[in-house]
Design a protein around this motif. Structure first.
Motif, PDB file in Angstrom:
ATOM      1  N   HIS A   1       0.828  -1.216   0.000  1.00 49.39           N
ATOM      2  CA  HIS A   1       0.000   0.000   0.000  1.00 49.39           C
ATOM      3  C   HIS A   1       0.863   1.267   0.000  1.00 49.39           C
ATOM      4  CE1 HIS A   1       0.983  -0.550   4.178  1.00 49.39           C
ATOM      5  NE2 HIS A   1       0.112   0.314   4.658  1.00 49.39           N
ATOM      6  N   LEU A   2       2.110   1.181   0.467  1.00 44.12           N
ATOM      7  CA  LEU A   2       2.931   2.393   0.557  1.00 44.12           C
ATOM      8  C   LEU A   2       3.311   2.947  -0.825  1.00 44.12           C
ATOM      9  CD1 LEU A   2       5.129   1.699   3.707  1.00 44.12           C
ATOM     10  CD2 LEU A   2       2.901   2.820   3.526  1.00 44.12           C
ATOM     11  N   PRO A   3       3.842   2.118  -1.746  1.00 50.45           N
ATOM     12  CA  PRO A   3       4.102   2.659  -3.087  1.00 50.45           C
ATOM     13  C   PRO A   3       2.841   3.210  -3.770  1.00 50.45           C
ATOM     14  CG  PRO A   3       5.262   0.589  -2.812  1.00 50.45           C
ATOM     15  CD  PRO A   3       4.376   0.744  -1.612  1.00 50.45           C
ATOM     16  N   LEU A   4       1.692   2.586  -3.542  1.00 42.52           N
ATOM     17  CA  LEU A   4       0.465   3.086  -4.166  1.00 42.52           C
ATOM     18  C   LEU A   4       0.076   4.452  -3.598  1.00 42.52           C
ATOM     19  CD1 LEU A   4       0.441   0.212  -5.307  1.00 42.52           C
ATOM     20  CD2 LEU A   4      -2.015   0.132  -4.903  1.00 42.52           C
ATOM     21  N   ASN A   5       0.198   4.588  -2.295  1.00 44.26           N
ATOM     22  CA  ASN A   5      -0.079   5.900  -1.697  1.00 44.26           C
ATOM     23  C   ASN A   5       0.912   6.941  -2.202  1.00 44.26           C
ATOM     24  OD1 ASN A   5      -2.408   5.894   0.208  1.00 44.26           O
ATOM     25  ND2 ASN A   5      -1.308   4.134   1.052  1.00 44.26           N
ATOM     26  N   ASN A   6       2.134   6.504  -2.415  1.00 47.76           N
ATOM     27  CA  ASN A   6       3.169   7.395  -2.954  1.00 47.76           C
ATOM     28  C   ASN A   6       2.782   7.926  -4.332  1.00 47.76           C
ATOM     29  OD1 ASN A   6       5.583   8.690  -3.416  1.00 47.76           O
ATOM     30  ND2 ASN A   6       6.739   6.825  -3.820  1.00 47.76           N
ATOM     31  N   ALA A   7       1.990   7.138  -5.067  1.00 44.31           N
ATOM     32  CA  ALA A   7       1.509   7.567  -6.388  1.00 44.31           C
ATOM     33  C   ALA A   7       0.144   8.251  -6.282  1.00 44.31           C
ATOM     34  CB  ALA A   7       1.429   6.364  -7.323  1.00 44.31           C
ATOM     35  N   ASP A   8      -0.216   8.632  -5.068  1.00 42.91           N
ATOM     36  CA  ASP A   8      -1.467   9.364  -4.818  1.00 42.91           C
ATOM     37  C   ASP A   8      -2.723   8.519  -5.042  1.00 42.91           C
ATOM     38  OD1 ASP A   8      -2.472  11.638  -3.732  1.00 42.91           O
ATOM     39  OD2 ASP A   8      -2.633  12.751  -5.610  1.00 42.91           O
ATOM     40  N   ILE A   9      -2.592   7.212  -4.830  1.00 43.80           N
ATOM     41  CA  ILE A   9      -3.772   6.344  -4.799  1.00 43.80           C
ATOM     42  C   ILE A   9      -4.055   6.072  -3.316  1.00 43.80           C
ATOM     43  CG2 ILE A   9      -4.785   4.135  -5.493  1.00 43.80           C
ATOM     44  CD1 ILE A   9      -2.494   3.919  -7.602  1.00 43.80           C
ATOM     45  N   PRO A  10      -5.140   6.611  -2.780  1.00 48.66           N
ATOM     46  CA  PRO A  10      -5.403   6.376  -1.354  1.00 48.66           C
ATOM     47  C   PRO A  10      -5.672   4.885  -1.120  1.00 48.66           C
ATOM     48  CG  PRO A  10      -6.907   8.025  -2.279  1.00 48.66           C
ATOM     49  CD  PRO A  10      -6.203   7.387  -3.427  1.00 48.66           C
ATOM     50  N   THR A  11      -4.765   4.232  -0.434  1.00 50.25           N
ATOM     51  CA  THR A  11      -4.796   2.765  -0.344  1.00 50.25           C
ATOM     52  C   THR A  11      -4.619   2.300   1.085  1.00 50.25           C
ATOM     53  OG1 THR A  11      -3.780   2.687  -2.543  1.00 50.25           O
ATOM     54  CG2 THR A  11      -3.739   0.653  -1.268  1.00 50.25           C
ATOM     55  N   ILE A  12      -5.432   1.322   1.457  1.00 52.16           N
ATOM     56  CA  ILE A  12      -5.310   0.745   2.800  1.00 52.16           C
ATOM     57  C   ILE A  12      -4.784  -0.689   2.703  1.00 52.16           C
ATOM     58  CG2 ILE A  12      -7.138   2.214   3.714  1.00 52.16           C
ATOM     59  CD1 ILE A  12      -8.978  -0.275   3.738  1.00 52.16           C
ATOM     60  N   ASP A  13      -4.184  -1.126   3.792  1.00 54.11           N
ATOM     61  CA  ASP A  13      -3.679  -2.499   3.882  1.00 54.11           C
ATOM     62  C   ASP A  13      -4.640  -3.271   4.780  1.00 54.11           C
ATOM     63  OD1 ASP A  13      -1.901  -4.554   3.374  1.00 54.11           O
ATOM     64  OD2 ASP A  13      -0.537  -4.027   5.011  1.00 54.11           O
ATOM     65  N   ILE A  14      -5.311  -4.265   4.190  1.00 53.93           N
ATOM     66  CA  ILE A  14      -6.175  -5.133   4.984  1.00 53.93           C
ATOM     67  C   ILE A  14      -5.340  -6.354   5.335  1.00 53.93           C
ATOM     68  CG2 ILE A  14      -8.316  -6.481   5.030  1.00 53.93           C
ATOM     69  CD1 ILE A  14      -9.593  -4.390   3.249  1.00 53.93           C
TER      70      ILE A  14
END
Ligand SMILES: [Zn+2]
Length: 346
Positions: free
Chosen positions: A289-302
């Protein structure tokens, strides 16, 4: 997946090495400072949550089938076999499937490793999309096994690898006819943990697949890619979701980056009585989820990190259950099936 240091760690949950933490912190720590979860909270649509008819037994059958392939590290024939199996499955249930190749490095042999993310797209014409991802590679060895001799045994990754993929395969059954308003991409990330050694002796970089995926998405946003422009409204990473003894806690990086999404997902869980989603803050996790958030995709880790067999030779199907997979699948699909939030008033 890895975790930053914590004094509250249980002895069975060995911590990642300091050197690796520094590397990850340098690479990703800055992200925390740059994107401090500033997304606006969407108005909560007061609608009845509508989960798809997730079949836990079938999902568990997929988990066992994946484990039967054997260890599936990046660059191996088993890894390719799994990806091809899932690609056929996604196509069968209505997806447009594409591979996203990229190159990684084996940190021990110091040789290039061909890696591939797999993207199954439902409603490809929709430009507002959601990404649900899971890593499909497995760690080369069970480096945290409490019995030293076991650390050279095959690592099967029933929970750490197969569970997320199995659940994506189950979710795939329910997208074509679903009322979801989003374009949905189910993504298998490669190269999440081509990492050797445990504790403080780890060699290798995490999250190569999600980093490549995020870089490609950034190009799409800038218009420097061949792909037509689209936007990810939200993302979810499913990791270690098969534990028989499931407890999904709110992961702190997810709370920081996508607070509104954590709120929505836990509200959906509550409304469908998915009691394994606890209203409690969990441990901080470094995951895809961290690289995705870095690309401005709000992402959570389930994720349920409280799993005594993490990175051990005992991460086997017998410690996972279809009921656990089903509960997570119902929450994810109930969230996907919600109508779009109304635009914020100007
Ligand atoms: Zn792992």
């Amino acid at each position: 997946m890895s975790t930053p240091p914590s004094s509250a760690a249980r002895p069975t949950l060995r911590l990642v090495g300091l050197a690796m933490i520094v590397v990850v912190a340098l690479g990703l720590g800055s992200v925390l400072l740059l994107w401090p979860g500033t997304r606006m909270t969407m108005a909560d649509a007061q609608v009845k949550a509508n989960p798809s008819k997730i079949d836990g037994d079938r999902a568990y059958g997929y988990l066992k089938a994946i484990c039967k392939i054997g260890p599936r590290p990046a660059g191996t024939a088993a890894n390719t076999k799994q990806r091809q199996m899932v690609a056929e499955h996604f196509k069968k249930y209505g997806a447009t499937v594409k591979e996203q190749p990229f190159s990684g490095v084996d940190p021990v042999a110091n040789t290039p490793v061909a890696m591939v993310n797999l993207i199954g797209s439902w409603f490809p014409e929709r430009t507002e999309r959601v990404v649900i991802g899971a890593h499909y590679d497995t760690r080369p060895f069970p480096d945290e096994d409490p019995i030293f001799a076991n650390r050279k045994l095959p690592f099967i990754g029933a929970n750490d690898g197969a569970s997320g993929v199995a659940l994506l395969m189950e979710i795939a059954h329910h997208l074509q006819d679903s009322p979801t308003p989003w374009g949905v991409d189910l993504v298998l990330f490669d190269g999440e943990e081509l990492v050797y050694g445990g504790g403080q002796n780890q060699t290798g970089d995490y999250f190569l697949g999600s980093k490549a995926f995020a870089e490609n998405y950034k190009k799409v946003q800038k218009g420097t890619s061949n792909e037509p422009k689209f936007t990810y409204y939200a993302g979810m990473v499913l990791d270690m979701v098969g534990d028989k003894d499931l407890d999904i806690l709110k992961e702190p990086n997810s709370i920081n980056f996508a607070p509104w999404l954590v709120k929505e997902v836990w509200a959906v869980a509550k409304s469908i009585n998915a009691t394994k989603f606890r209203d409690k803050r969990g441990r901080e996790i470094y995951d895809d989820h961290l690289p995705l958030n870095n690309a401005d995709i709000p992402t959570i880790d389930i994720i349920d990190f409280d799993y005594p067999y993490w990175h051990t030779a005992k991460d086997l199907p017998e410690h996972c259950s279809g009921a656990s997979l089903a509960q997570v699948g119902k929450v994810v699909t109930a969230w996907l099936n919600k109508p779009k939030p109304k635009p914020e008033p100007k």
